[in-house]
Design a protein around this motif. Structure first.
Motif, PDB file in Angstrom:
ATOM      1  N   TYR A  94       0.837  -1.190   0.000  1.00 30.61           N
ATOM      2  CA  TYR A  94       0.000   0.000   0.000  1.00 30.61           C
ATOM      3  C   TYR A  94       0.878   1.248   0.000  1.00 30.61           C
ATOM      4  O   TYR A  94       2.010   1.245   0.499  1.00 30.61           O
ATOM      5  CB  TYR A  94      -0.894   0.046   1.243  1.00 30.61           C
ATOM      6  N   ALA A  95       0.319   2.325  -0.535  1.00 29.96           N
ATOM      7  CA  ALA A  95       0.953   3.641  -0.477  1.00 29.96           C
ATOM      8  C   ALA A  95      -0.114   4.678  -0.782  1.00 29.96           C
ATOM      9  O   ALA A  95      -1.188   4.352  -1.304  1.00 29.96           O
ATOM     10  CB  ALA A  95       2.103   3.749  -1.476  1.00 29.96           C
ATOM     11  N   GLY A  96       0.193   5.931  -0.465  1.00 30.44           N
ATOM     12  CA  GLY A  96      -0.716   7.008  -0.830  1.00 30.44           C
ATOM     13  C   GLY A  96      -0.929   7.032  -2.335  1.00 30.44           C
ATOM     14  O   GLY A  96       0.021   6.908  -3.114  1.00 30.44           O
ATOM     15  N   ARG A  97      -2.157   7.202  -2.742  1.00 32.41           N
ATOM     16  CA  ARG A  97      -2.513   7.066  -4.160  1.00 32.41           C
ATOM     17  C   ARG A  97      -1.626   7.907  -5.089  1.00 32.41           C
ATOM     18  O   ARG A  97      -1.148   7.393  -6.103  1.00 32.41           O
ATOM     19  CB  ARG A  97      -3.991   7.406  -4.329  1.00 32.41           C
ATOM     20  N   PRO A  98      -1.361   9.191  -4.782  1.00 29.91           N
ATOM     21  CA  PRO A  98      -0.544   9.981  -5.704  1.00 29.91           C
ATOM     22  C   PRO A  98       0.931   9.571  -5.751  1.00 29.91           C
ATOM     23  O   PRO A  98       1.646   9.972  -6.678  1.00 29.91           O
ATOM     24  CB  PRO A  98      -0.686  11.407  -5.159  1.00 29.91           C
ATOM     25  N   ASP A  99       1.413   8.810  -4.768  1.00 27.42           N
ATOM     26  CA  ASP A  99       2.815   8.386  -4.732  1.00 27.42           C
ATOM     27  C   ASP A  99       3.023   6.937  -5.146  1.00 27.42           C
ATOM     28  O   ASP A  99       4.171   6.496  -5.286  1.00 27.42           O
ATOM     29  CB  ASP A  99       3.376   8.561  -3.313  1.00 27.42           C
ATOM     30  N   ALA A 100       1.975   6.169  -5.328  1.00 22.19           N
ATOM     31  CA  ALA A 100       2.091   4.721  -5.494  1.00 22.19           C
ATOM     32  C   ALA A 100       2.915   4.341  -6.721  1.00 22.19           C
ATOM     33  O   ALA A 100       3.775   3.448  -6.657  1.00 22.19           O
ATOM     34  CB  ALA A 100       0.703   4.085  -5.555  1.00 22.19           C
ATOM     35  N   GLN A 101       2.678   4.990  -7.851  1.00 16.95           N
ATOM     36  CA  GLN A 101       3.401   4.623  -9.064  1.00 16.95           C
ATOM     37  C   GLN A 101       4.890   4.918  -8.935  1.00 16.95           C
ATOM     38  O   GLN A 101       5.736   4.105  -9.343  1.00 16.95           O
ATOM     39  CB  GLN A 101       2.828   5.343 -10.279  1.00 16.95           C
ATOM     40  N   ALA A 102       5.241   6.060  -8.366  1.00 15.49           N
ATOM     41  CA  ALA A 102       6.646   6.414  -8.193  1.00 15.49           C
ATOM     42  C   ALA A 102       7.354   5.414  -7.280  1.00 15.49           C
ATOM     43  O   ALA A 102       8.512   5.043  -7.525  1.00 15.49           O
ATOM     44  CB  ALA A 102       6.767   7.831  -7.635  1.00 15.49           C
ATOM     45  N   ILE A 103       6.686   4.974  -6.229  1.00 18.95           N
ATOM     46  CA  ILE A 103       7.271   3.983  -5.320  1.00 18.95           C
ATOM     47  C   ILE A 103       7.457   2.656  -6.035  1.00 18.95           C
ATOM     48  O   ILE A 103       8.508   2.012  -5.936  1.00 18.95           O
ATOM     49  CB  ILE A 103       6.392   3.824  -4.067  1.00 18.95           C
ATOM     50  N   ALA A 104       6.452   2.225  -6.776  1.00 22.05           N
ATOM     51  CA  ALA A 104       6.542   0.962  -7.501  1.00 22.05           C
ATOM     52  C   ALA A 104       7.699   0.971  -8.486  1.00 22.05           C
ATOM     53  O   ALA A 104       8.474  -0.003  -8.572  1.00 22.05           O
ATOM     54  CB  ALA A 104       5.227   0.681  -8.223  1.00 22.05           C
ATOM     55  N   GLU A 105       7.850   2.059  -9.223  1.00 22.91           N
ATOM     56  CA  GLU A 105       8.931   2.153 -10.200  1.00 22.91           C
ATOM     57  C   GLU A 105      10.290   2.208  -9.508  1.00 22.91           C
ATOM     58  O   GLU A 105      11.244   1.549  -9.939  1.00 22.91           O
ATOM     59  CB  GLU A 105       8.731   3.382 -11.080  1.00 22.91           C
ATOM     60  N   GLY A 106      10.390   2.970  -8.448  1.00 20.17           N
ATOM     61  CA  GLY A 106      11.666   3.099  -7.757  1.00 20.17           C
ATOM     62  C   GLY A 106      12.125   1.820  -7.093  1.00 20.17           C
ATOM     63  O   GLY A 106      13.303   1.459  -7.146  1.00 20.17           O
ATOM     64  N   ALA A 107      11.182   1.128  -6.449  1.00 18.34           N
ATOM     65  CA  ALA A 107      11.514  -0.076  -5.685  1.00 18.34           C
ATOM     66  C   ALA A 107      11.467  -1.346  -6.525  1.00 18.34           C
ATOM     67  O   ALA A 107      11.839  -2.419  -6.030  1.00 18.34           O
ATOM     68  CB  ALA A 107      10.571  -0.208  -4.495  1.00 18.34           C
ATOM     69  N   GLY A 108      10.985  -1.237  -7.755  1.00 18.03           N
ATOM     70  CA  GLY A 108      10.901  -2.409  -8.609  1.00 18.03           C
ATOM     71  C   GLY A 108       9.858  -3.403  -8.151  1.00 18.03           C
ATOM     72  O   GLY A 108      10.072  -4.620  -8.228  1.00 18.03           O
ATOM     73  N   VAL A 109       8.719  -2.895  -7.700  1.00 18.61           N
ATOM     74  CA  VAL A 109       7.630  -3.770  -7.261  1.00 18.61           C
ATOM     75  C   VAL A 109       6.387  -3.432  -8.090  1.00 18.61           C
ATOM     76  O   VAL A 109       6.346  -2.439  -8.806  1.00 18.61           O
ATOM     77  CB  VAL A 109       7.328  -3.613  -5.757  1.00 18.61           C
ATOM     78  N   SER A 110       5.383  -4.272  -7.976  1.00 20.39           N
ATOM     79  CA  SER A 110       4.135  -4.040  -8.693  1.00 20.39           C
ATOM     80  C   SER A 110       2.958  -4.215  -7.757  1.00 20.39           C
ATOM     81  O   SER A 110       3.108  -4.665  -6.613  1.00 20.39           O
ATOM     82  CB  SER A 110       4.003  -4.999  -9.880  1.00 20.39           C
ATOM     83  N   ASP A 111       1.796  -3.842  -8.245  1.00 18.52           N
ATOM     84  CA  ASP A 111       0.549  -4.062  -7.510  1.00 18.52           C
ATOM     85  C   ASP A 111       0.502  -3.355  -6.171  1.00 18.52           C
ATOM     86  O   ASP A 111       0.052  -3.912  -5.169  1.00 18.52           O
ATOM     87  CB  ASP A 111       0.299  -5.570  -7.315  1.00 18.52           C
ATOM     88  N   ILE A 112       0.991  -2.100  -6.130  1.00 18.28           N
ATOM     89  CA  ILE A 112       0.792  -1.283  -4.941  1.00 18.28           C
ATOM     90  C   ILE A 112      -0.621  -0.724  -4.991  1.00 18.28           C
ATOM     91  O   ILE A 112      -1.019  -0.090  -5.957  1.00 18.28           O
ATOM     92  CB  ILE A 112       1.811  -0.139  -4.854  1.00 18.28           C
ATOM     93  N   GLN A 113      -1.374  -0.955  -3.930  1.00 15.71           N
ATOM     94  CA  GLN A 113      -2.733  -0.440  -3.856  1.00 15.71           C
ATOM     95  C   GLN A 113      -2.710   0.962  -3.261  1.00 15.71           C
ATOM     96  O   GLN A 113      -2.168   1.182  -2.176  1.00 15.71           O
ATOM     97  CB  GLN A 113      -3.609  -1.349  -3.000  1.00 15.71           C
ATOM     98  N   GLY A 114      -3.284   1.910  -3.970  1.00 15.01           N
ATOM     99  CA  GLY A 114      -3.332   3.278  -3.477  1.00 15.01           C
ATOM    100  C   GLY A 114      -4.393   3.462  -2.402  1.00 15.01           C
ATOM    101  O   GLY A 114      -5.502   2.923  -2.509  1.00 15.01           O
ATOM    102  N   VAL A 115      -4.050   4.218  -1.371  1.00 16.72           N
ATOM    103  CA  VAL A 115      -4.980   4.521  -0.282  1.00 16.72           C
ATOM    104  C   VAL A 115      -4.952   6.021  -0.028  1.00 16.72           C
ATOM    105  O   VAL A 115      -4.006   6.722  -0.391  1.00 16.72           O
ATOM    106  CB  VAL A 115      -4.620   3.750   1.009  1.00 16.72           C
ATOM    107  N   TRP A 116      -6.007   6.520   0.635  1.00 16.45           N
ATOM    108  CA  TRP A 116      -6.097   7.953   0.940  1.00 16.45           C
ATOM    109  C   TRP A 116      -7.111   8.166   2.051  1.00 16.45           C
ATOM    110  O   TRP A 116      -7.513   7.199   2.713  1.00 16.45           O
ATOM    111  CB  TRP A 116      -6.451   8.742  -0.322  1.00 16.45           C
TER     112      TRP A 116
END
Length: 218
Positions: A94-116
């Motif tokens: 999980y991550a904050g919705r506006p940051d989720a894609q940047a985290i996924a790309e940086g960390a090399g992970v997928s399927d982060i669910q956005g929350v707010w």
């Protein structure tokens, strides 16, 4: 003199009972004294807040493996161990919705669910709530647990002595407004603030300084 909730960089964990049902383990990891927080229930799922660094040290404390990891915001020092631990544990991310894609790309992970704002993550019969703070990053989140007292895991949005770093006047105003409306206007003085770096504090300790922070602009 060590402050509230102090842990030494590279040192041992702090274990604290937040309620009869939930235990917090706080660990300082990495070269920037990042705090990783493990919330463990007696019988249900557990949650790691910020897989910031030192994957092996975090994993040694996590038995059983957490079923969820939430990253408080997109800055790289807060997700250095995310790819490693996600690969070991296969948790829901999980991550904050506006940051989720940047985290996924940086960390090399997928399927982060956005929350707010208003979202909840279930921990067996317990749960945590999410609010968003815009300013330090577009999608920083605070994780809230209502135990014997309320506990706010604020990432880099709020620290002892002020709000997190911002890069423009507009971002500062956004963050200080969110902190005032979503934290100081809502939570009692005994509410504990667990930041992304360093010692803990309380809403009551910080409340008298809010206007000073606003006037100084940081």
């Amino acid at each position: 003199m060590p402050g509230l909730g102090h842990v030494e960089p590279g040192g041992g964990p702090l274990v604290q009972q937040l309620s009869a049902a939930l235990t917090m383990i706080k660990l300082s990891v990495g070269p920037m004294d990042n705090n990783a927080y493990l919330l463990q229930t007696r019988t249900g799922p557990s949650l790691l807040i910020d897989a910031a660094n030192d994957a092996d040290r975090i994993a040694a404390l996590a038995d059983p493996a957490p079923e969820m990891i939430i990253t408080t915001h997109r800055h790289g020092d807060h997700w250095q161990a995310l790819g490693d631990l996600a690969g070991r544990w296969h948790p829901q991310l999980y991550a904050g919705r506006p940051d989720a894609q940047a985290i996924a790309e940086g960390a090399g992970v997928s399927d982060i669910q956005g929350v707010w704002d208003g979202d909840q993550l279930k921990l067996g019969e317990e749960y945590v709530e999410i609010i968003g703070l815009v300013g330090h990053t577009p999608g920083s989140v605070v994780v809230i647990y209502r135990g014997d007292v309320t506990h706010l895991f604020t990432g880099d949005g709020l620290f002892p002595g002020g709000v997190g770093k911002t890069t423009s006047e507009q971002s500062f105003r956004s963050l200080i407004d969110d902190v005032e409306s979503k934290i100081f206007n809502i939570y009692d003085d005994d509410t504990v603030i667990h930041p992304g770096h360093g010692d803990d504090t309380t809403v009551g300790r910080e409340r008298p300084h809010l206007e000073q922070w606003r006037a100084r602009g940081w």
